[in-house]
Design an enzyme around this catalytic site. Sequence first.
Site, PDB file in Angstrom:
ATOM      1  CG  HIS A  16      -1.009   2.802   2.823  1.00  0.00           C
ATOM      2  ND1 HIS A  16      -1.851   2.373   1.807  1.00  0.00           N
ATOM      3  CD2 HIS A  16      -0.523   4.002   2.434  1.00  0.00           C
ATOM      4  CE1 HIS A  16      -1.852   3.288   0.843  1.00  0.00           C
ATOM      5  NE2 HIS A  16      -1.058   4.288   1.200  1.00  0.00           N
TER       6      HIS A  16
ATOM      7  CG  HIS B  89      -4.505  11.251   4.976  1.00  0.00           C
ATOM      8  ND1 HIS B  89      -3.413  12.000   4.569  1.00  0.00           N
ATOM      9  CD2 HIS B  89      -4.916  10.556   3.885  1.00  0.00           C
ATOM     10  CE1 HIS B  89      -3.208  11.789   3.279  1.00  0.00           C
ATOM     11  NE2 HIS B  89      -4.097  10.905   2.842  1.00  0.00           N
TER      12      HIS B  89
HETATM   13  P1  ATP Z   1      -4.059   5.209  -7.831  1.00  0.00           P
HETATM   14  O1  ATP Z   1      -3.116   6.380  -8.043  1.00  0.00           O
HETATM   15  O2  ATP Z   1      -3.979   4.173  -8.888  1.00  0.00           O
HETATM   16  O3  ATP Z   1      -5.431   5.647  -7.499  1.00  0.00           O
HETATM   17  P2  ATP Z   1      -2.913   5.009  -5.223  1.00  0.00           P
HETATM   18  O4  ATP Z   1      -3.063   6.498  -5.129  1.00  0.00           O
HETATM   19  O5  ATP Z   1      -3.432   4.189  -4.098  1.00  0.00           O
HETATM   20  O6  ATP Z   1      -3.557   4.440  -6.529  1.00  0.00           O
HETATM   21  P3  ATP Z   1      -0.165   5.590  -5.626  1.00  0.00           P
HETATM   22  O7  ATP Z   1      -0.552   6.734  -6.537  1.00  0.00           O
HETATM   23  O8  ATP Z   1       0.975   4.726  -6.032  1.00  0.00           O
HETATM   24  O9  ATP Z   1      -1.391   4.621  -5.410  1.00  0.00           O
HETATM   25  O10 ATP Z   1       0.101   6.201  -4.200  1.00  0.00           O
HETATM   26  C1  ATP Z   1       0.621   5.437  -3.134  1.00  0.00           C
HETATM   27  C2  ATP Z   1       0.403   6.190  -1.842  1.00  0.00           C
HETATM   28  O11 ATP Z   1       1.085   7.453  -1.909  1.00  0.00           O
HETATM   29  C3  ATP Z   1      -1.060   6.545  -1.574  1.00  0.00           C
HETATM   30  O12 ATP Z   1      -1.255   6.550  -0.180  1.00  0.00           O
HETATM   31  C4  ATP Z   1      -1.195   7.946  -2.109  1.00  0.00           C
HETATM   32  O13 ATP Z   1      -2.219   8.674  -1.437  1.00  0.00           O
HETATM   33  C5  ATP Z   1       0.162   8.531  -1.803  1.00  0.00           C
HETATM   34  N1  ATP Z   1       0.538   9.548  -2.787  1.00  0.00           N
HETATM   35  C6  ATP Z   1       0.422   9.447  -4.122  1.00  0.00           C
HETATM   36  N2  ATP Z   1       0.879  10.555  -4.744  1.00  0.00           N
HETATM   37  C7  ATP Z   1       1.313  11.385  -3.769  1.00  0.00           C
HETATM   38  C8  ATP Z   1       1.908  12.685  -3.753  1.00  0.00           C
HETATM   39  N3  ATP Z   1       2.165  13.365  -4.856  1.00  0.00           N
HETATM   40  N4  ATP Z   1       2.202  13.205  -2.548  1.00  0.00           N
HETATM   41  C9  ATP Z   1       1.966  12.541  -1.412  1.00  0.00           C
HETATM   42  N5  ATP Z   1       1.425  11.312  -1.350  1.00  0.00           N
HETATM   43  C10 ATP Z   1       1.084  10.743  -2.508  1.00  0.00           C
END
Ligand code: ATP
Length: 200
Positions: A66, A148
């Site tokens: 996504h 991205h």
């Molecule tokens: P994990 O954290 O378990 O590795 P993940 O990063 O895929 O898994 P989430 O942390 O729930 O899952 O993030 C969901 C989406 O939001 C992902 O695309 C992640 O890159 C983005 N994301 C997470 N934290 C932030 C943030 N602080 N700012 C912007 N985007 C974020």
Amino acid sequence: MGMRPLAPVRCASAQDVTDTAGRPDGRLRLFFALWPGAATAAALYARACALKAECDGRAMRRDTIHLTLAFLGEVPSCDLAALSAIAAGIGGARFTLELDHVGTWRGNRILWTGPSCLPPALVALGQTLADCLRAAGFALEQRAFTPHVTLVRNARRTPQAGETHALHWRVASFVLVASERGTAGAHYRVIGRWRLRENR
Ligand code: ATP
Ligand code: MG
């Protein structure tokens, strides 16, 4: 870039947020995103597998690929109605993303693909969403929106080529997603979808 807010359009096709089943503490980990259709997801997954073959690491699963528009973090599930109303008022036009670039973030070993040229409608969508969410009291991180698509995590090498053949992703809607932790890592559940306006 200074963007004019998009004129709110009535989004007749906007669905109400569905399936509000949350965690026992009544909180959800939420983000707005662009979610690819099956053909685009397959093409992005093929790019992820090629990058993994070149650089090692862990390719994203096809069903999790996504582009994050705005990350909300943990919010009480009673905020879903407000989020749905904000999304329905965004408006915004459809656009095509030309994913012709592969990049890496220094330090976190993530490989991603993105457009070398940002469609103005995407910039406006991200900006308007962030503005409306902040105005409603949601805390977003301050750093600039850098569109991205994450493809590989824990990469051990940097990819050779930054430029690559373009994947054309026709974007006609955006979604609200709940990120849930399972035994197999993060699982994403699309809980709302709003259509973008057809270009005239
Ligand atoms: P994990 O954290 O378990 O590795 P993940 O990063 O895929 O898994 P989430 O942390 O729930 O899952 O993030 C969901 C989406 O939001 C992902 O695309 C992640 O890159 C983005 N994301 C997470 N934290 C932030 C943030 N602080 N700012 C912007 N985007 C974020
Ligand atoms: Mg994360």
